[in-house]
Design a protein around this motif. Sequence first.
Motif, PDB file in Angstrom:
ATOM      1  N   ILE A   7       0.875  -1.171   0.000  1.00  0.00           N
ATOM      2  CA  ILE A   7       0.000   0.000   0.000  1.00  0.00           C
ATOM      3  C   ILE A   7       0.911   1.220   0.000  1.00  0.00           C
ATOM      4  O   ILE A   7       1.783   1.351   0.859  1.00  0.00           O
ATOM      5  CB  ILE A   7      -0.918   0.018   1.232  1.00  0.00           C
ATOM      6  N   ILE A  52       2.151   7.643   4.542  1.00  0.00           N
ATOM      7  CA  ILE A  52       2.092   6.693   5.647  1.00  0.00           C
ATOM      8  C   ILE A  52       2.317   7.434   6.965  1.00  0.00           C
ATOM      9  O   ILE A  52       3.350   8.066   7.158  1.00  0.00           O
ATOM     10  CB  ILE A  52       3.144   5.574   5.477  1.00  0.00           C
ATOM     11  N   VAL A  87      -2.650   4.922  -3.094  1.00  0.00           N
ATOM     12  CA  VAL A  87      -3.710   5.841  -2.677  1.00  0.00           C
ATOM     13  C   VAL A  87      -3.317   7.295  -2.907  1.00  0.00           C
ATOM     14  O   VAL A  87      -3.957   8.205  -2.409  1.00  0.00           O
ATOM     15  CB  VAL A  87      -4.131   5.592  -1.212  1.00  0.00           C
ATOM     16  N   VAL A 141      -2.401   6.756   5.028  1.00  0.00           N
ATOM     17  CA  VAL A 141      -2.523   5.361   5.454  1.00  0.00           C
ATOM     18  C   VAL A 141      -1.969   5.291   6.870  1.00  0.00           C
ATOM     19  O   VAL A 141      -0.886   5.803   7.143  1.00  0.00           O
ATOM     20  CB  VAL A 141      -1.729   4.413   4.523  1.00  0.00           C
ATOM     21  N   LEU A 151     -10.229   0.750   3.358  1.00  0.00           N
ATOM     22  CA  LEU A 151      -8.855   0.644   2.864  1.00  0.00           C
ATOM     23  C   LEU A 151      -8.496   1.888   2.060  1.00  0.00           C
ATOM     24  O   LEU A 151      -7.407   2.433   2.225  1.00  0.00           O
ATOM     25  CB  LEU A 151      -8.673  -0.610   2.009  1.00  0.00           C
ATOM     26  N   GLY A 204      -7.330   4.517   4.196  1.00  0.00           N
ATOM     27  CA  GLY A 204      -6.119   4.261   4.965  1.00  0.00           C
ATOM     28  C   GLY A 204      -6.324   3.448   6.215  1.00  0.00           C
ATOM     29  O   GLY A 204      -5.387   3.221   6.972  1.00  0.00           O
ATOM     30  N   LEU A 241      -6.658   0.045   8.027  1.00  0.00           N
ATOM     31  CA  LEU A 241      -6.303  -1.334   7.729  1.00  0.00           C
ATOM     32  C   LEU A 241      -7.003  -2.341   8.621  1.00  0.00           C
ATOM     33  O   LEU A 241      -6.928  -3.541   8.380  1.00  0.00           O
ATOM     34  CB  LEU A 241      -4.784  -1.521   7.841  1.00  0.00           C
TER      35      LEU A 241
END
Length: 152
Positions: A19, A23, A64, A69, A102, A105, A107
């Motif tokens: 992914i 982040i 994304v 995420v 998802l 972001g 999980l």
Amino acid sequence: CTLLVSAPDMSSSPRVRVIKGRIVTPDKVLDGGRVVVRGEDIAAVLDASEPLPPDAADAAVVDVGRDYVMPGFVDIHNHGLGGCDEVMDHWQHPKFSLSRLLRCGTLSVVASVIFSSKRREAVAATIRKIESNVGKPVVAAASGSSSSTAKD
């Protein structure tokens, strides 16, 4: 952390996915970072400059873009997902809901359905749907269902 987007991979070598996005870690945001998911586990959180592990070189990538995420984040309360006004709709159609989470972001998620006793039938139907999807009883926050443990 469990990735609740697909059924567990029961093969001897778990499927690897990546992914990519912004982040969020406990101490910084990794623009263009990647989360490597092996089976249902988060295997690595990488900065854009770090190489992927060898088993992730040909992995499917969910990009994304500039969305965030949050690896390891468990969403315990959400509504309005995918345009739904009714939170119970999320859990009547879990594959759709989880795919939208998802994209946001998230999980991992806890299916939470809490309503007053005035909505017993709708809540009970939703709880039965959740139980059929997870294959076991769940704790409910409304009385009147077979799984209920809480009071009105």
